[in-house]
Design an enzyme around this catalytic site. Sequence first.
Site, PDB file in Angstrom:
ATOM      1  N   GLY A 111       0.898  -1.169  -0.475  1.00 48.98           N
ATOM      2  CA  GLY A 111      -0.195  -0.276   0.078  1.00 48.98           C
ATOM      3  C   GLY A 111       1.077   1.244   0.433  1.00 48.98           C
ATOM      4  O   GLY A 111       1.035   2.573   0.666  1.00 48.98           O
ATOM      5  N   HIS A 112       1.507   1.278  -0.708  1.00 46.62           N
ATOM      6  CA  HIS A 112       2.930   2.843  -0.677  1.00 46.62           C
ATOM      7  C   HIS A 112       3.193   2.852  -2.064  1.00 46.62           C
ATOM      8  O   HIS A 112       3.806   1.452  -2.924  1.00 46.62           O
ATOM      9  CB  HIS A 112       3.665   2.524   0.335  1.00 46.62           C
ATOM     10  CG  HIS A 112       4.290   0.979   0.356  1.00 46.62           C
ATOM     11  ND1 HIS A 112       4.069  -0.060   1.113  1.00 46.62           N
ATOM     12  CD2 HIS A 112       5.917   0.849  -0.273  1.00 46.62           C
ATOM     13  CE1 HIS A 112       4.906  -0.764   0.778  1.00 46.62           C
ATOM     14  NE2 HIS A 112       6.248  -0.366   0.209  1.00 46.62           N
ATOM     15  N   ARG A 113       4.545   3.205  -2.127  1.00 49.55           N
ATOM     16  CA  ARG A 113       5.583   3.679  -3.700  1.00 49.55           C
ATOM     17  C   ARG A 113       6.739   4.390  -2.970  1.00 49.55           C
ATOM     18  O   ARG A 113       6.244   4.492  -1.547  1.00 49.55           O
ATOM     19  CB  ARG A 113       4.885   4.719  -4.698  1.00 49.55           C
ATOM     20  CG  ARG A 113       4.529   6.019  -4.355  1.00 49.55           C
ATOM     21  CD  ARG A 113       3.880   6.068  -5.354  1.00 49.55           C
ATOM     22  NE  ARG A 113       3.105   7.378  -4.792  1.00 49.55           N
ATOM     23  CZ  ARG A 113       3.637   8.413  -5.997  1.00 49.55           C
ATOM     24  NH1 ARG A 113       4.771   9.081  -6.446  1.00 49.55           N
ATOM     25  NH2 ARG A 113       3.118  10.121  -5.064  1.00 49.55           N
TER      26      ARG A 113
END
Length: 122
Positions: free
Chosen positions: A43-45
């Site tokens: 749930g991220h970059r």
Amino acid sequence: MAQIINLPTFSDERGSLTVIEKLLPFEIKRIYYIYNAKEKRGGHRHLKTTQALVCPKGSCEIFINNGNSEQTVLLDSPEKCLILSPEDWHSMDKFTSDCVLLVLASEFFDKADYIEEEYPRD
């Protein structure tokens, strides 16, 4: 955008050996693995980190949104390696009970490198 590379595998009557050597577009600085996963992860970059994901055992799905397009990749073979660029917002889900997800990263852990906000979706 994320890409799949096929890892060379050598098989004979003794079994199979898969190699990750001179294939990744970065120097490995961090290695970790996820297992016994019961819910969505990621749930991220990232700002800088490039990652290579391999499922040596079991399978899982990786959802990727790079701001221009979206895709879902099934990692279901130890010969399949998913390369994630820093701009690839990603989440991992649908882990089989025996799944081991190996992650090779270009950077050491740095909380400031994480961007949790997802790109707008169509």
